[in-house]
Scaffold this motif. Sequence first.
Motif, PDB file in Angstrom:
ATOM      1  N   PRO A   1      27.963 140.103  75.699  1.00 18.20           N
ATOM      2  CA  PRO A   1      27.408 139.177  74.714  1.00 18.20           C
ATOM      3  C   PRO A   1      27.743 137.708  74.964  1.00 18.20           C
ATOM      4  O   PRO A   1      26.966 136.820  74.593  1.00 18.20           O
ATOM      5  N   ALA A   2      28.884 137.427  75.560  1.00 14.03           N
ATOM      6  CA  ALA A   2      29.295 136.033  75.755  1.00 14.03           C
ATOM      7  C   ALA A   2      28.713 135.407  77.013  1.00 14.03           C
ATOM      8  O   ALA A   2      28.893 134.211  77.254  1.00 14.03           O
ATOM      9  N   LEU A   3      28.002 136.191  77.813  1.00 15.15           N
ATOM     10  CA  LEU A   3      27.441 135.696  79.071  1.00 15.15           C
ATOM     11  C   LEU A   3      26.240 134.793  78.800  1.00 15.15           C
ATOM     12  O   LEU A   3      25.471 135.020  77.864  1.00 15.15           O
ATOM     13  N   THR A   4      26.073 133.764  79.635  1.00 14.61           N
ATOM     14  CA  THR A   4      24.928 132.882  79.498  1.00 14.61           C
ATOM     15  C   THR A   4      23.613 133.666  79.531  1.00 14.61           C
ATOM     16  O   THR A   4      23.519 134.712  80.186  1.00 14.61           O
ATOM     17  N   ARG A   5      22.605 133.158  78.823  1.00 10.77           N
ATOM     18  CA  ARG A   5      21.273 133.789  78.852  1.00 10.77           C
ATOM     19  C   ARG A   5      20.428 133.239  80.005  1.00 10.77           C
ATOM     20  O   ARG A   5      19.322 133.723  80.236  1.00 10.77           O
ATOM     21  N   GLU A   6      20.944 132.260  80.724  1.00 14.55           N
ATOM     22  CA  GLU A   6      20.193 131.669  81.839  1.00 14.55           C
ATOM     23  C   GLU A   6      20.427 132.468  83.122  1.00 14.55           C
ATOM     24  O   GLU A   6      20.975 131.980  84.111  1.00 14.55           O
ATOM     25  N   VAL A   7      19.994 133.715  83.069  1.00 16.46           N
ATOM     26  CA  VAL A   7      20.175 134.645  84.179  1.00 16.46           C
ATOM     27  C   VAL A   7      18.807 135.118  84.656  1.00 16.46           C
ATOM     28  O   VAL A   7      17.952 135.491  83.843  1.00 16.46           O
TER      29      VAL A   7
ATOM     30  N   PRO B   1      40.823 139.247  73.933  1.00 14.60           N
ATOM     31  CA  PRO B   1      40.314 140.622  74.013  1.00 14.60           C
ATOM     32  C   PRO B   1      38.841 140.711  73.652  1.00 14.60           C
ATOM     33  O   PRO B   1      38.388 140.136  72.654  1.00 14.60           O
ATOM     34  N   GLY B   2      38.083 141.415  74.491  1.00 16.31           N
ATOM     35  CA  GLY B   2      36.693 141.706  74.198  1.00 16.31           C
ATOM     36  C   GLY B   2      35.696 140.646  74.599  1.00 16.31           C
ATOM     37  O   GLY B   2      34.481 140.893  74.555  1.00 16.31           O
ATOM     38  N   VAL B   3      36.157 139.459  75.005  1.00 11.58           N
ATOM     39  CA  VAL B   3      35.209 138.402  75.362  1.00 11.58           C
ATOM     40  C   VAL B   3      34.487 138.734  76.662  1.00 11.58           C
ATOM     41  O   VAL B   3      33.271 138.537  76.789  1.00 11.58           O
ATOM     42  N   VAL B   4      35.231 139.234  77.645  1.00  8.39           N
ATOM     43  CA  VAL B   4      34.650 139.634  78.934  1.00  8.39           C
ATOM     44  C   VAL B   4      34.939 141.115  79.117  1.00  8.39           C
ATOM     45  O   VAL B   4      36.101 141.530  79.076  1.00  8.39           O
ATOM     46  N   ARG B   5      33.896 141.900  79.331  1.00  5.19           N
ATOM     47  CA  ARG B   5      34.062 143.349  79.314  1.00  5.19           C
ATOM     48  C   ARG B   5      34.041 143.997  80.701  1.00  5.19           C
ATOM     49  O   ARG B   5      34.465 145.135  80.854  1.00  5.19           O
ATOM     50  N   HIS B   6      33.485 143.318  81.681  1.00  2.00           N
ATOM     51  CA  HIS B   6      33.413 143.824  83.049  1.00  2.00           C
ATOM     52  C   HIS B   6      33.927 142.734  83.986  1.00  2.00           C
ATOM     53  O   HIS B   6      34.229 141.624  83.542  1.00  2.00           O
ATOM     54  N   LYS B   7      33.977 143.059  85.252  1.00  2.00           N
ATOM     55  CA  LYS B   7      34.100 141.986  86.236  1.00  2.00           C
ATOM     56  C   LYS B   7      32.693 141.409  86.390  1.00  2.00           C
ATOM     57  O   LYS B   7      31.752 142.136  86.712  1.00  2.00           O
ATOM     58  N   VAL B   8      32.548 140.132  86.148  1.00  2.19           N
ATOM     59  CA  VAL B   8      31.241 139.483  86.210  1.00  2.19           C
ATOM     60  C   VAL B   8      31.324 138.341  87.216  1.00  2.19           C
ATOM     61  O   VAL B   8      32.241 137.508  87.148  1.00  2.19           O
ATOM     62  N   TYR B   9      30.378 138.313  88.130  1.00  2.00           N
ATOM     63  CA  TYR B   9      30.384 137.186  89.060  1.00  2.00           C
ATOM     64  C   TYR B   9      28.977 136.802  89.473  1.00  2.00           C
ATOM     65  O   TYR B   9      28.044 137.599  89.414  1.00  2.00           O
TER      66      TYR B   9
END
Length: 390
Positions: free
Chosen positions: A133-139, A237-245
């Motif tokens: 949810p916290a990831l940018t929508r510009e993907v 806690p909970g802000v980043v749920r996976h390894k994201v890169y």
Amino acid sequence: MNRTRVAVLGAGIVGAACARELSRAGFDVVVVDRGRPAGGTTSHGEGNILVSDKGPGAELELAKLSLRLWPQVVAEIADEDPRAAAAIEYDPKGGIVVATTDDGARALTAFAASQPGVRTESLSPKELADTEPALTREVTAAFHYPEDAQVQPAGAALALLGSALRHGARLRCGTEVVGVSVRKGRITGVRVPGEVIEADVVVNAAGPWAGQVSALLGAPIAVRPRRGEVLVTTPMPGVVRHKVYDADYVGAVGADSGDLRTSAVVESTWGGTVLIGSSRRRAGFDDTIRPEVLSAIAVKALRLFPALADAAIMRAYGGFRPYVDDHLPVLGEDPRLGNLWHATGHEGAGIGLSIGTARLLRELLTGAEPAMPVAEFTVDRPAVVAEEAA
């Protein structure tokens, strides 16, 4: 019956994994380190066990082998010492790779399709928003790699080393190798202050220092340090749920230039802290933390996770990766000096690849059929026995 004596040089995670495999196979193992276990590169890593960043070839096959072995090894250590296994913090949480441009989306889609035997799942914008949810929508494109995992690197190394000790291995901390004993073109031991540690096999698992150690032993290899830095937030806690890169990370890993390369790599730990990376540059063994590098890392991470703008940075750290020009590990016996084996050159993938590397080393030393082809890892390839290492 006398057991084969093995001296493993380096008590980082690769050396610890090798010591465990060999001691369990009946070898008489001593681990020698000039410092403390996991005190070098291992303690400065993020603990990644990845297939998502590796294109087709030998390194990907080694990553897949390691990925299969990690849960088995954790379970075996849990049977021996549950607390040690818990300290590994093995977390098969998966990874997400994203692109933020149209060109990046095309490159990422092609890359994901090129990885044989790797599970990937393309994520729609809604699926991505639900997942992170916290990831940018510009993907412009996103792929989920459910097989990616993470460990606490120092905890994992100490658990592997502890298992090796329970199977008869010995540890010599604060012991620097200063020379080598050779007879008829074969190593018979390594010299340390005041004595010779006799050995039938010597394994150079000294990570970024493997080039220096190999030169000291008389068979230099071109393994050099490549520096990286990481920022660590206070618990979120909970802000980043996976390894994201960002997909740029794959390009940074494969870059040949010694200039600074940064890419956005963001992940959380069991304790809730968020690790923010990453950078790559060649700076020798200069361990100075450079604010401009940390700033460049932060800028790229904020593009992925704008919510991190309010994060409190608890600390920053840096370390050295064992770099080889062709970006492949070095594994096998040195043809120039009998009884000398190398297990190094994993660059930033050593945590994840350590288990597979150790298994292959044990198979090669015992004459068993290797679990995968190892020809691309040989010591005598041009990138390893390079002119500058001669």
